[in-house]
Design a protein around this motif. Structure first.
Motif, short mmCIF file in Angstrom:
data_model
loop_
_atom_site.label_atom_id
_atom_site.label_comp_id
_atom_site.label_asym_id
_atom_site.label_seq_id
_atom_site.Cartn_x
_atom_site.Cartn_y
_atom_site.Cartn_z
N LEU A 16 0.90 -1.28 0.12
CA LEU A 16 0.09 -0.02 -0.14
C LEU A 16 0.84 1.17 -0.31
CD1 LEU A 16 -2.70 1.48 0.12
CD2 LEU A 16 -2.71 1.03 2.40
N ALA A 17 1.98 1.28 0.82
CA ALA A 17 2.91 2.49 0.74
C ALA A 17 3.55 2.48 -0.38
CB ALA A 17 3.85 2.09 1.91
N TRP A 18 3.80 1.51 -1.26
CA TRP A 18 4.63 1.53 -2.65
C TRP A 18 3.55 2.11 -3.43
CZ3 TRP A 18 3.85 -1.51 -7.08
CH2 TRP A 18 4.79 -1.28 -8.31
N LEU A 19 2.38 1.74 -3.74
CA LEU A 19 1.33 2.32 -4.43
C LEU A 19 0.96 3.74 -4.25
CD1 LEU A 19 -1.21 -0.72 -4.73
CD2 LEU A 19 0.56 -0.01 -6.46
N LEU A 20 0.91 4.14 -3.04
CA LEU A 20 0.82 5.66 -2.74
C LEU A 20 1.89 6.38 -3.17
CD1 LEU A 20 -1.23 5.54 0.65
CD2 LEU A 20 -2.14 6.37 -1.47
N THR A 21 3.24 5.68 -2.70
CA THR A 21 4.15 6.58 -3.17
C THR A 21 4.52 6.92 -4.70
OG1 THR A 21 5.26 5.78 -1.28
CG2 THR A 21 6.94 6.61 -3.04
N ARG A 22 3.86 5.96 -5.53
CA ARG A 22 4.03 6.15 -6.87
C ARG A 22 3.10 7.07 -7.27
NH1 ARG A 22 3.58 0.84 -10.88
NH2 ARG A 22 4.13 2.56 -12.10
N ARG A 23 2.01 7.48 -6.86
CA ARG A 23 1.04 8.30 -6.98
C ARG A 23 1.54 9.76 -6.56
NH1 ARG A 23 -3.48 6.98 -9.69
NH2 ARG A 23 -3.79 4.99 -10.33
N LEU A 24 1.93 9.77 -5.19
CA LEU A 24 2.25 11.05 -4.34
C LEU A 24 3.48 11.65 -4.77
CD1 LEU A 24 0.58 10.19 -0.94
CD2 LEU A 24 -0.29 11.39 -2.84
N ARG A 25 4.30 10.78 -5.04
CA ARG A 25 5.74 11.32 -5.09
C ARG A 25 6.13 12.28 -6.16
NH1 ARG A 25 11.75 8.62 -4.52
NH2 ARG A 25 12.94 10.24 -5.04
N ALA A 61 3.71 14.15 -7.63
CA ALA A 61 2.78 15.37 -7.32
C ALA A 61 3.37 16.39 -6.25
CB ALA A 61 1.40 14.81 -6.73
N MET A 62 4.18 15.58 -5.22
CA MET A 62 4.90 16.25 -4.37
C MET A 62 6.06 16.87 -4.83
SD MET A 62 4.58 13.89 -0.85
CE MET A 62 5.33 15.01 0.20
N GLU A 63 6.61 16.39 -5.69
CA GLU A 63 7.94 16.91 -6.22
C GLU A 63 7.41 18.27 -7.06
OE1 GLU A 63 9.69 13.91 -8.57
OE2 GLU A 63 10.76 13.12 -6.78
N ARG A 64 6.60 18.16 -7.73
CA ARG A 64 6.10 19.56 -8.64
C ARG A 64 5.48 20.29 -7.72
NH1 ARG A 64 3.38 15.17 -11.66
NH2 ARG A 64 1.32 15.95 -10.36
N VAL A 81 11.55 14.06 0.25
CA VAL A 81 10.51 13.30 -0.54
C VAL A 81 11.10 12.05 -0.69
CG1 VAL A 81 9.52 13.07 -2.70
CG2 VAL A 81 9.62 15.09 -1.79
N PRO A 82 12.35 11.49 -0.73
CA PRO A 82 12.73 10.00 -0.79
C PRO A 82 12.44 9.07 0.50
CG PRO A 82 14.36 11.18 -1.50
CD PRO A 82 13.36 12.29 -1.17
N ARG A 121 22.43 8.09 2.83
CA ARG A 121 22.82 7.75 1.39
C ARG A 121 22.19 8.75 0.45
NH1 ARG A 121 22.55 1.89 -0.95
NH2 ARG A 121 23.85 2.91 -2.46
N GLU A 122 21.03 9.15 0.57
CA GLU A 122 20.40 10.27 -0.50
C GLU A 122 20.44 11.52 0.03
OE1 GLU A 122 17.15 8.39 -2.37
OE2 GLU A 122 17.78 6.46 -2.16
N ILE A 123 19.98 11.75 1.27
CA ILE A 123 19.67 12.93 1.56
C ILE A 123 20.82 13.92 2.38
CG2 ILE A 123 18.09 14.23 3.29
CD1 ILE A 123 16.19 11.92 2.85
N VAL A 124 21.52 13.30 3.27
CA VAL A 124 22.70 13.96 3.72
C VAL A 124 23.76 14.13 2.84
CG1 VAL A 124 24.41 13.98 5.59
CG2 VAL A 124 21.87 12.96 6.04
N THR A 125 24.30 15.61 2.49
CA THR A 125 25.31 15.84 1.67
C THR A 125 26.60 16.27 2.35
OG1 THR A 125 24.37 17.94 1.53
CG2 THR A 125 23.67 16.55 -0.30
N ASP A 126 26.81 16.94 3.59
CA ASP A 126 27.79 17.19 4.53
C ASP A 126 28.59 15.85 4.51
OD1 ASP A 126 29.20 19.36 5.99
OD2 ASP A 126 29.11 17.56 7.15
#
Length: 441
Positions: A48-57, A59-62, A85-86, A131-136
């Motif tokens: 369910l989380a995977w399906l919602l993420t495919r639809r929501l991500r 839209a949230m990025e836009r 967002v990730p 891995r993906e968010i922290v850049t420092d």
């Protein structure tokens, strides 16, 4: 299977006990209908989380991506939220799993399997964060070395056991005794506090440097004071977190005092001299100075111990702050003040010297950098030399006659051309040689 491990080291016996305990838990889960139901709920929550993420991500990025070039507070906030967002997938899975855990505990009276899955989703979120968010680079290292191992122990349910074990182990340092857990907590807290201190210091310094209404020396003093305050607060917070009483620092303070009185007195003197220089504003970044020993250059950096001068040949000179207090210093810049220079020359004795001053003054005044204020170019008679009449022209400029500025050279060309155009000769030494023949006998 039974193995006799009585002759083995304690660590092997303890590891074997944990392995047996884990096997019993896994076997109980595999043979329990409640456990299978929890496995199903975990799988359903993830899907369910995977399906919602495919639809929501998308839209949230836009929604969170601001127009290019926007720098308002709202645009900055949107960019900040966009970075996270990730984390949508593991956080949604965690939320759905928490709901499923409540239902499982209400029906079966247990929720160990689904609780384990919930902790796994938190571990997945921590992994994505590192891995993906922290850049420092420093924070990424802390995440890999500290956050991920801690979350792995938490997911396996061993965090409390490891914490209790570390709290039992102690380390002695003189009269002070620490637990290993306190040392680890202190290292982690110290790393985070001093990273925050460095970040806060960079932000504060950037803000102060933009305050154009403040004098440069005042901005530097404010930046140094903010830096000292930030790291002092971080240090005392770290002592409080580790549990070291301030009274235990009395001996250390006494040792530092003795060190300042002997080996560190020059460092203390330079530090205090730097504070005085910032307060009085005698020399600041951008000033061209010349010391009593002949060293000269532009101040490019000030530190707690010294000022760094850059000469026009590209060399950097580190000058202790004490030298700016105890020796004579010539400041040619003095926050943009003008400087006077002169160029000497001579004309032939055959010249009508009354014509020379107006010709030279008019020629030098044509230079774009020569000023009329405080005084316009002034040509003066200096003396009568062996080969010609000696003059010098004085002029004022807003800068230093060196490096990229060649005021004296430019004025010399103007003098030469002006004298040549007006038929005035620049003399050179002449020698008359008299040859005498010996008297005839």
């Amino acid at each position: 299977m039974n193995f006799d491990l009585a002759s083995q080291p304690e660590i092997i016996q303890r590891g074997a006990a944990y392995a047996v305990q884990g096997w019993d838990i896994a076997k109980g889960w595999l043979m329990s209908p409640a456990a299978w139901s929890q496995f199903g709920l975990l799988l359903a929550a993830f899907l369910l989380a995977w399906l919602l993420t495919r639809r929501l991500r998308p839209a949230m990025e836009r929604l969170l991506t601001p127009p290019a070039g926007r720098s308002s507070l709202l645009a900055t906030l949107r960019r900040f939220l966009l970075v996270f967002v990730p984390l949508l997938l593991p956080l949604l899975a965690f939320a759905f799993t928490a709901i499923g855990e409540q239902a499982t505990r209400a029906v079966f009276g247990t929720g160990a399997v689904i609780a384990f899955g919930k902790r796994l989703f938190l571990l997945l979120a921590a992994r994505i964060l590192v891995r993906e968010i922290v850049t420092d680079g420093f924070l990424k290292l802390l995440g890999r070395v500290i956050l991920l191992p801690v979350m792995a122990l938490y997911a396996l349910g061993l965090l409390d056991v490891a914490t209790a074990r570390l709290n039992e182990m102690t380390v002695s340092l003189g009269n002070i005794e620490f637990t290993v857990m306190a040392v680890i907590r202190g290292v982690i807290a110290g790393a985070i506090l001093f990273w925050l201190g460095r970040w806060s210091n960079d932000q504060t310094g950037s803000y102060i440097s933009k305050q154009d209404q403040m004098r440069p020396a005042t901005r530097q003093l404010a930046a140094k004071a903010a830096e000292f305050t930030i790291f002092a607060v971080a240090f005392f917070l770290l002592l409080n977190i580790v549990g070291i009483p301030l009274t235990s620092l009395a001996v250390l303070s006494g040792a530092i005092g003795v060190g300042l009185g002997f080996g560190l007195q020059k460092i203390a003197s330079n530090y205090i001299s730097g504070v005085i220089l910032l307060l009085e504003g005698q020399a600041t970044v951008g000033d061209f100075v010349e010391l009593d020993n002949g060293m000269a250059g532009t101040i490019v950096q000030t530190t707690a111990r010294a000022m760094i001068l850059e000469t026009y040949d590209g060399r950097w000179i580190v000058v202790p702050n004490e030298d700016f207090i105890t020796t004579r210093v010539i400041n040619y810049s003095d926050q943009g003040s003008t400087n006077r220079y002169e160029v000497p020359f001579s004309v032939s004795y055959d010249t009508d010297i009354n014509r020379v001053p107006p010709i030279i003054e008019a020629a030098v005044a044509t230079h774009p950098d020569v000023l009329d204020d405080p005084f316009p170019p002034d040509c003066e008679l200096r003396g009568f030399g062996d080969s010609g009449v000696e003059f010098a022209v004085e002029f004022w400029v807003a800068g230093i006659d060196d490096g990229r500025h060649k005021y004296s050279s430019d004025v010399g060309f103007l003098i030469w051309n002006a004298l040549r155009d007006n038929g005035i000769e620049i003399p050179y030494p002449h020698r008359v040689v008299e040859l005498r023949q010996p008297a005839e006998t």
